[in-house]
Design a protein around this motif. Structure first.
Motif, PDB file in Angstrom:
ATOM      1  N   ARG A 210       0.801  -1.227   0.000  1.00 36.07           N
ATOM      2  CA  ARG A 210       0.000   0.000   0.000  1.00 36.07           C
ATOM      3  C   ARG A 210       0.827   1.267   0.000  1.00 36.07           C
ATOM      4  N   THR A 211       1.925   1.235   0.758  1.00 37.33           N
ATOM      5  CA  THR A 211       2.628   2.488   1.001  1.00 37.33           C
ATOM      6  C   THR A 211       4.140   2.362   0.839  1.00 37.33           C
ATOM      7  N   SER A 212       4.752   3.477   0.483  1.00 36.99           N
ATOM      8  CA  SER A 212       6.223   3.470   0.410  1.00 36.99           C
ATOM      9  C   SER A 212       6.785   4.623   1.245  1.00 36.99           C
ATOM     10  N   ARG A 213       5.913   5.254   2.046  1.00 36.60           N
ATOM     11  CA  ARG A 213       6.344   6.349   2.935  1.00 36.60           C
ATOM     12  C   ARG A 213       5.689   6.191   4.298  1.00 36.60           C
ATOM     13  N   TYR A 214       6.375   6.662   5.330  1.00 34.59           N
ATOM     14  CA  TYR A 214       5.872   6.587   6.699  1.00 34.59           C
ATOM     15  C   TYR A 214       5.871   7.986   7.302  1.00 34.59           C
ATOM     16  N   LYS A 215       4.679   8.469   7.619  1.00 31.75           N
ATOM     17  CA  LYS A 215       4.509   9.856   8.081  1.00 31.75           C
ATOM     18  C   LYS A 215       5.362  10.180   9.298  1.00 31.75           C
ATOM     19  N   ASN A 216       5.362   9.262  10.251  1.00 28.26           N
ATOM     20  CA  ASN A 216       6.074   9.527  11.507  1.00 28.26           C
ATOM     21  C   ASN A 216       6.526   8.192  12.101  1.00 28.26           C
ATOM     22  N   PHE A 217       7.163   8.274  13.275  1.00 34.47           N
ATOM     23  CA  PHE A 217       7.685   7.036  13.864  1.00 34.47           C
ATOM     24  C   PHE A 217       6.557   6.104  14.297  1.00 34.47           C
ATOM     25  N   ASP A 218       5.428   6.667  14.647  1.00 29.42           N
ATOM     26  CA  ASP A 218       4.296   5.830  15.040  1.00 29.42           C
ATOM     27  C   ASP A 218       3.925   4.867  13.910  1.00 29.42           C
ATOM     28  N   ILE A 281      11.101   4.692   0.955  1.00 25.04           N
ATOM     29  CA  ILE A 281      11.812   5.361   2.052  1.00 25.04           C
ATOM     30  C   ILE A 281      11.154   4.964   3.373  1.00 25.04           C
ATOM     31  N   TYR A 282      11.852   4.131   4.119  1.00 25.96           N
ATOM     32  CA  TYR A 282      11.309   3.646   5.393  1.00 25.96           C
ATOM     33  C   TYR A 282      11.839   4.494   6.548  1.00 25.96           C
ATOM     34  N   LEU A 283      11.745   5.807   6.398  1.00 25.20           N
ATOM     35  CA  LEU A 283      12.224   6.693   7.459  1.00 25.20           C
ATOM     36  C   LEU A 283      11.091   7.650   7.791  1.00 25.20           C
ATOM     37  N   PRO A 284      10.955   8.050   9.064  1.00 22.06           N
ATOM     38  CA  PRO A 284       9.823   8.934   9.403  1.00 22.06           C
ATOM     39  C   PRO A 284       9.951  10.273   8.681  1.00 22.06           C
ATOM     40  N   GLN A 285       8.919  10.581   7.871  1.00 17.98           N
ATOM     41  CA  GLN A 285       8.938  11.812   7.064  1.00 17.98           C
ATOM     42  C   GLN A 285       9.039  13.058   7.933  1.00 17.98           C
ATOM     43  N   ASP A 286       8.313  13.053   9.068  1.00 13.17           N
ATOM     44  CA  ASP A 286       8.352  14.270   9.893  1.00 13.17           C
ATOM     45  C   ASP A 286       9.751  14.504  10.474  1.00 13.17           C
ATOM     46  N   GLU A 287      10.441  13.417  10.826  1.00 17.26           N
ATOM     47  CA  GLU A 287      11.781  13.574  11.402  1.00 17.26           C
ATOM     48  C   GLU A 287      12.779  14.010  10.318  1.00 17.26           C
ATOM     49  N   LEU A 288      12.570  13.501   9.113  1.00 14.65           N
ATOM     50  CA  LEU A 288      13.417  13.933   7.994  1.00 14.65           C
ATOM     51  C   LEU A 288      13.251  15.445   7.800  1.00 14.65           C
ATOM     52  N   GLY A 289      11.977  15.866   7.797  1.00 16.98           N
ATOM     53  CA  GLY A 289      11.669  17.283   7.598  1.00 16.98           C
ATOM     54  C   GLY A 289      12.331  18.144   8.666  1.00 16.98           C
ATOM     55  N   ARG A 290      12.221  17.695   9.922  1.00 15.42           N
ATOM     56  CA  ARG A 290      12.797  18.482  11.024  1.00 15.42           C
ATOM     57  C   ARG A 290      14.313  18.563  10.909  1.00 15.42           C
ATOM     58  N   ALA A 291      14.899  17.552  10.273  1.00 12.97           N
ATOM     59  CA  ALA A 291      16.363  17.557  10.105  1.00 12.97           C
ATOM     60  C   ALA A 291      16.762  18.350   8.856  1.00 12.97           C
ATOM     61  N   GLY A 292      15.767  18.935   8.191  1.00 13.61           N
ATOM     62  CA  GLY A 292      16.052  19.729   6.988  1.00 13.61           C
ATOM     63  C   GLY A 292      16.320  18.856   5.773  1.00 13.61           C
ATOM     64  N   LEU A 293      15.771  17.639   5.794  1.00 11.86           N
ATOM     65  CA  LEU A 293      16.008  16.707   4.678  1.00 11.86           C
ATOM     66  C   LEU A 293      14.695  16.373   3.973  1.00 11.86           C
ATOM     67  N   SER A 294      14.809  15.995   2.709  1.00 12.29           N
ATOM     68  CA  SER A 294      13.609  15.613   1.961  1.00 12.29           C
ATOM     69  C   SER A 294      13.889  14.308   1.218  1.00 12.29           C
ATOM     70  N   ASP A 295      12.850  13.783   0.575  1.00 19.89           N
ATOM     71  CA  ASP A 295      13.020  12.559  -0.223  1.00 19.89           C
ATOM     72  C   ASP A 295      14.111  12.765  -1.265  1.00 19.89           C
ATOM     73  N   ASP A 296      14.133  13.958  -1.868  1.00 20.41           N
ATOM     74  CA  ASP A 296      15.131  14.239  -2.913  1.00 20.41           C
ATOM     75  C   ASP A 296      16.557  14.073  -2.394  1.00 20.41           C
ATOM     76  N   ASP A 297      16.785  14.472  -1.139  1.00 17.81           N
ATOM     77  CA  ASP A 297      18.129  14.303  -0.566  1.00 17.81           C
ATOM     78  C   ASP A 297      18.495  12.824  -0.496  1.00 17.81           C
ATOM     79  N   ILE A 298      17.492  12.020  -0.204  1.00 20.08           N
ATOM     80  CA  ILE A 298      17.761  10.577  -0.099  1.00 20.08           C
ATOM     81  C   ILE A 298      18.013   9.996  -1.483  1.00 20.08           C
ATOM     82  N   PHE A 299      17.208  10.430  -2.447  1.00 17.60           N
ATOM     83  CA  PHE A 299      17.428   9.923  -3.810  1.00 17.60           C
ATOM     84  C   PHE A 299      18.785  10.409  -4.342  1.00 17.60           C
ATOM     85  N   ALA A 300      19.208  11.626  -3.931  1.00 19.89           N
ATOM     86  CA  ALA A 300      20.514  12.146  -4.378  1.00 19.89           C
ATOM     87  C   ALA A 300      21.654  11.351  -3.727  1.00 19.89           C
ATOM     88  N   GLY A 301      21.380  10.846  -2.518  1.00 21.21           N
ATOM     89  CA  GLY A 301      22.342   9.969  -1.848  1.00 21.21           C
ATOM     90  C   GLY A 301      23.654  10.609  -1.450  1.00 21.21           C
TER      91      GLY A 301
END
Ligand code: GRG
Length: 394
Positions: A210-218, A281-301
């Motif tokens: 169903r999903t390939s993203r996780y909103k938060n750690f919950d 991306i199996y990382l909490p999206q909200d925590e990525l955001g708070r760290a100043g990171l986005s999906d694009d940063d992960i794809f850029a590697g």
């Protein structure tokens, strides 16, 4: 009880915390949780792990999973598994079907030996009944995982998972489809293993579809429970609780759950690059955001300072789950401790390897060298001999 109880964690003057169990009636039951620790912004509660800042409500996923833990614990509480003798009663099965069953278990052992060598070696220390039961569980989990991760994964549909679940129901009712199912069917008839964690693992596969993203750690926590925490819950009734353990059955289950979660979080942190190449991306999206990171940063590697800081926090959290798991190994039946310690110590070192790779989990695979693995075995064995006095927990 699901949905009827809300866990609220709040700090108290003496540095301990009061957990208020708030039932639907509004009546509050207060329990002093002496083992509450505050670790760098995360909280570790003696029997559960909360990631929310102090004073936050215990999350929905944690409550949902804890309900399963309580149910599993209740199943074995009355009759601690280590007190039971599991022998195939002579005359109960026809010799020919016994032969088939033994052959099925042997095949499960071969699969386990091929895909999980260290763990397999550890199981050899268990009683024959227990080792083959663990192999049968392992094989079922592996087959389930292969549905979404194996060579035919691109053809898998929710309907196929529904079929797999019907098959699971049938084997729990003593109607296996094939020899691997027959081994598990026999196992669940001999050990107090409940179907819920198995169903939940299938639910994890549905979530993966169903999903390939996780909103938060919950959300991520729930996923980790489904695909790995469940393995811990399935294993405890077979591994057995030590006859001299003076802790509550729930806390042993919580430790087992924590080990599954720790392993899965480690697996996720190791495979960031590999998963991103599959669009996941199996990382909490909200925590990525708070760290100043986005999906694009992960794809850029690219390993940046922001990424390193983010990873440090993720690794810290995974280690906290390992710490929580460690506390429970001592309560397992002595013969079952060694494989658990060995796999725990080895898997935990993957986190060190990520650090050694300067947090480049985009293009460098973190792994534990063979020599380090071998060196962990006597350490694990030494730990199995240690007996830590424990007080009865809540
Ligand atoms: C601690 C106590 C009280 C009991 C132990 C209970 C157990 C056995 C817990 C273990 C749970 C477990 C093994 C979960 C599986 C987690 C996981 C991420 C497995 C990874 O499997 P693979 O995908 O085959 O791994 P690799 O990719 O590393 O080969």
């Amino acid at each position: 009880m699901s949905g009827a109880v809300m866990w609220v964690i709040s700090p108290t003057d003496n540095g301990r915390s009061m957990v208020k169990l708030k039932g639907i009636s509004g009546k509050r039951i207060r329990r002093n949780v002496s083992k509450m620790k505050h670790l760098n912004g995360f909280q570790v509660f003696s029997s559960m792990v909360a990631h929310t800042p102090s004073g936050a409500v215990f999350t929905r996923s944690e409550q949902k999973v804890y309900d399963v833990v309580l149910k599993q614990a209740a199943l074995v509480r009355e009759k601690r598994i280590s007190d039971l003798v599991f022998d195939v009663k002579p005359g109960k099965a026809m010799p020919a079907s016994l032969d088939l069953l033994n052959g099925a278990y042997d095949r499960c052992g071969e699969v386990c030996a091929e895909y999980a060598k260290t763990f397999y070696l550890g199981t050899l220390l268990m009683t024959p009944q227990r080792q083959r039961a663990i192999w049968a569980i392992y094989v079922w989990c592996r087959r389930t995982d292969e549905l979404v991760d194996g060579p035919n994964a691109s053809h898998i549909t929710p309907t196929a998972l529904d079929r797999w679940e019907r098959r699971l129901n049938d084997l729990f009712r003593g109607r296996p489809y094939d020899m691997f199912d027959a081994a598990l069917s026999d196992t669940v008839s001999k050990f107090p293993v409940d179907i819920q964690p198995f169903k939940d693992m299938i639910e994890g596969m549905r979530m993966d579809l169903r999903t390939s993203r996780y909103k938060n750690f919950d959300e991520l926590y729930l996923y980790c429970y489904y695909v790995a925490g469940t393995v811990g819950l399935m294993s405890v009734p077979v591994m057995g609780i030590a006859a001299d353990s003076n802790t509550s059955t729930e806390s042993v289950y919580n430790a087992a759950l924590a080990l599954g979660i720790a392993n899965q979080l480690t697996n996720i942190l190791r495979d960031v690059g590999e998963d991103a190449r599959r669009g996941r991306i199996y990382l909490p999206q909200d925590e990525l955001g708070r760290a100043g990171l986005s999906d694009d940063d992960i794809f850029a590697g690219k390993v940046t300072e922001k990424w390193r800081n983010f990873m440090k926090e993720q690794i810290k959290r995974a280690r906290m789950f390992f710490d929580e798991a460690e506390k429970g190994v001592v309560d397992l039946n002595p013969a079952s401790r060694w494989p658990v310690w060995a796999s725990l110590l080895i898997y935990r070192q993957i986190l060190d390897a990520i650090e050694d790779n300067d947090y480049n989990n985009f293009t460098k695979r973190a792994y534990v060298r063979k020599l380090k693995k071998i060196a962990s075995l006597p350490v694990a064995y030494g730990k199995t001999l240690m007996r830590k006095p424990r007080t009865r927990s809540i």
